[in-house]
Design an enzyme around this catalytic site. Sequence first.
Site, PDB file in Angstrom:
ATOM      1  N   SER A 193       0.852  -1.199   0.000  1.00  0.00           N
ATOM      2  CA  SER A 193       0.000   0.000   0.000  1.00  0.00           C
ATOM      3  C   SER A 193       0.882   1.241   0.000  1.00  0.00           C
ATOM      4  O   SER A 193       2.027   1.204   0.471  1.00  0.00           O
ATOM      5  CB  SER A 193      -0.876   0.014   1.250  1.00  0.00           C
ATOM      6  N   TYR A 206      -2.184  -0.921  10.421  1.00  0.00           N
ATOM      7  CA  TYR A 206      -2.298  -1.339   9.017  1.00  0.00           C
ATOM      8  C   TYR A 206      -1.043  -0.920   8.228  1.00  0.00           C
ATOM      9  O   TYR A 206      -0.466  -1.724   7.485  1.00  0.00           O
ATOM     10  CB  TYR A 206      -3.541  -0.699   8.415  1.00  0.00           C
TER      11      TYR A 206
HETATM   12  P1  NAD Z   1     -11.837  -5.489  -0.666  1.00  0.00           P
HETATM   13  O1  NAD Z   1     -12.646  -5.295   0.564  1.00  0.00           O
HETATM   14  O2  NAD Z   1     -12.545  -5.639  -1.938  1.00  0.00           O
HETATM   15  O3  NAD Z   1     -10.867  -6.738  -0.519  1.00  0.00           O
HETATM   16  C1  NAD Z   1     -10.308  -7.165   0.677  1.00  0.00           C
HETATM   17  C2  NAD Z   1     -10.649  -8.634   0.801  1.00  0.00           C
HETATM   18  O4  NAD Z   1      -9.918  -9.188   1.881  1.00  0.00           O
HETATM   19  C3  NAD Z   1     -12.107  -8.894   1.122  1.00  0.00           C
HETATM   20  O5  NAD Z   1     -12.889  -9.000  -0.037  1.00  0.00           O
HETATM   21  C4  NAD Z   1     -12.046 -10.189   1.890  1.00  0.00           C
HETATM   22  O6  NAD Z   1     -12.427 -11.266   1.071  1.00  0.00           O
HETATM   23  C5  NAD Z   1     -10.583 -10.346   2.245  1.00  0.00           C
HETATM   24  N1  NAD Z   1     -10.447 -10.583   3.674  1.00  0.00           N
HETATM   25  C6  NAD Z   1     -10.431  -9.680   4.672  1.00  0.00           C
HETATM   26  N2  NAD Z   1     -10.322 -10.308   5.852  1.00  0.00           N
HETATM   27  C7  NAD Z   1     -10.279 -11.637   5.595  1.00  0.00           C
HETATM   28  C8  NAD Z   1     -10.185 -12.809   6.394  1.00  0.00           C
HETATM   29  N3  NAD Z   1     -10.085 -12.743   7.735  1.00  0.00           N
HETATM   30  N4  NAD Z   1     -10.197 -14.010   5.780  1.00  0.00           N
HETATM   31  C9  NAD Z   1     -10.301 -14.089   4.427  1.00  0.00           C
HETATM   32  N5  NAD Z   1     -10.371 -13.022   3.619  1.00  0.00           N
HETATM   33  C10 NAD Z   1     -10.363 -11.815   4.211  1.00  0.00           C
HETATM   34  O7  NAD Z   1     -10.831  -4.265  -0.697  1.00  0.00           O
HETATM   35  P2  NAD Z   1      -9.530  -3.974  -1.590  1.00  0.00           P
HETATM   36  O8  NAD Z   1      -9.274  -2.535  -1.380  1.00  0.00           O
HETATM   37  O9  NAD Z   1      -9.648  -4.513  -2.942  1.00  0.00           O
HETATM   38  O10 NAD Z   1      -8.381  -4.748  -0.795  1.00  0.00           O
HETATM   39  C11 NAD Z   1      -7.463  -5.619  -1.408  1.00  0.00           C
HETATM   40  C12 NAD Z   1      -6.061  -5.322  -0.911  1.00  0.00           C
HETATM   41  O11 NAD Z   1      -5.682  -4.037  -1.366  1.00  0.00           O
HETATM   42  C13 NAD Z   1      -5.910  -5.309   0.599  1.00  0.00           C
HETATM   43  O12 NAD Z   1      -4.708  -5.975   0.947  1.00  0.00           O
HETATM   44  C14 NAD Z   1      -5.768  -3.843   0.921  1.00  0.00           C
HETATM   45  O13 NAD Z   1      -5.016  -3.625   2.091  1.00  0.00           O
HETATM   46  C15 NAD Z   1      -5.038  -3.361  -0.318  1.00  0.00           C
HETATM   47  N6  NAD Z   1      -5.093  -1.918  -0.544  1.00  0.00           N
HETATM   48  C16 NAD Z   1      -6.273  -1.314  -0.810  1.00  0.00           C
HETATM   49  C17 NAD Z   1      -6.296   0.050  -1.016  1.00  0.00           C
HETATM   50  C18 NAD Z   1      -7.561   0.780  -1.319  1.00  0.00           C
HETATM   51  O14 NAD Z   1      -7.558   2.017  -1.322  1.00  0.00           O
HETATM   52  N7  NAD Z   1      -8.664   0.110  -1.578  1.00  0.00           N
HETATM   53  C19 NAD Z   1      -5.114   0.791  -0.941  1.00  0.00           C
HETATM   54  C20 NAD Z   1      -3.930   0.128  -0.668  1.00  0.00           C
HETATM   55  C21 NAD Z   1      -3.926  -1.232  -0.459  1.00  0.00           C
END
Ligand code: NAD
Length: 301
Positions: A193, A206
């Site tokens: 991230s 985080y």
């Molecule tokens: P999202 O909510 O669509 O995806 C996150 C997924 O993590 C969820 O769909 C869920 O299935 C899974 N998850 C969470 N806890 C879990 C558990 N205990 N067991 C199994 N699965 C679990 O959101 P996203 O933003 O697409 O996130 C994907 C990745 O991107 C994450 O690692 C997040 O930290 C990272 N990220 C997101 C952003 C943003 O702005 N959206 C920015 C930087 C990094």
Amino acid sequence: MSDLDAIDRAAAKLTNAEGGFPAQEQQPPGLTSKMEPLPDHGEEGWVGRERLPGLKALITGGDSGIGRAVAIAFAREGADVALSYLADEQSDAEDTKKWIEKAGRTCVLLPGDLTDEATARKVVDDAAEQLGGLTTVVNNAGFQWARRDRGLADLTTAEMDQVFRTNLYAMFWITQQALQYLGKGASVINVSSIQAYDPSTALIDYASTKAAINNFTVNLAAELGPKGIRVNAVAPGPIWTPLQPATKPGESMPTFGGDTPLGRAGQPSELAGAFVFLASQLEASYVSATVIGVTGGKPVF
Ligand code: NAD
Ligand code: MG
């Protein structure tokens, strides 16, 4: 539709008149169908070019957001995929599966809570068994909690456990369990991230996990390089996914992403290219131990 049309379409979908999203909140883990506007995962825009023929990929958190965009792009490029997600997200997982099958590829659905070690390891074994092997692991599942008033003072041990187990322990368990299946030409892609480089005070736990994910990526790349296995990471900036309305104050949505040089949040579809590139043994054969930023212009070095 051309790729540029798709990008324009993704960008146009992003914003309301103020340049942000309507205020909205969900409870974790959050569902795509409750988001306003709906995110773009490349459903209409991603054009496959046979870049990942024969890949067998496990994508954790593949039901929604970035994971869904990666799953759709991987499938259109010729990969079979297994998606891990929480049981509450079954409807999102089934929607993603429809797109994978529409692309003519296999989609294995593996619900389970990855903060439990036995479940995390079983997800990997089930993925390998049902896909007939494993060439690619995308450690994308993640959790954050940003509804805090006093930063560190408000952080509870239960919250720390949830964040560290989801973002770090699960990544260790899954990758460790996958080692027996990964051979020459395989790769691991971790999701870091912008928070690893430019941490927000409300996300101190985080952000720490994301810095650790970068360190893990570099270290594991050194260990697995001699086996011909590449290990990389993608560091997203602000991306419009269920994670945002499910873990941040609803009133922060209108300005979400506005502080980037490009002046907006990104769509999940805008991440897929980085993952497809890193997964491709043809295109990224000499790329390992690196982090690709997809941040709307914020530096990741
Ligand atoms: P999202 O909510 O669509 O995806 C996150 C997924 O993590 C969820 O769909 C869920 O299935 C899974 N998850 C969470 N806890 C879990 C558990 N205990 N067991 C199994 N699965 C679990 O959101 P996203 O933003 O697409 O996130 C994907 C990745 O991107 C994450 O690692 C997040 O930290 C990272 N990220 C997101 C952003 C943003 O702005 N959206 C920015 C930087 C990094
Ligand atoms: Mg989800």
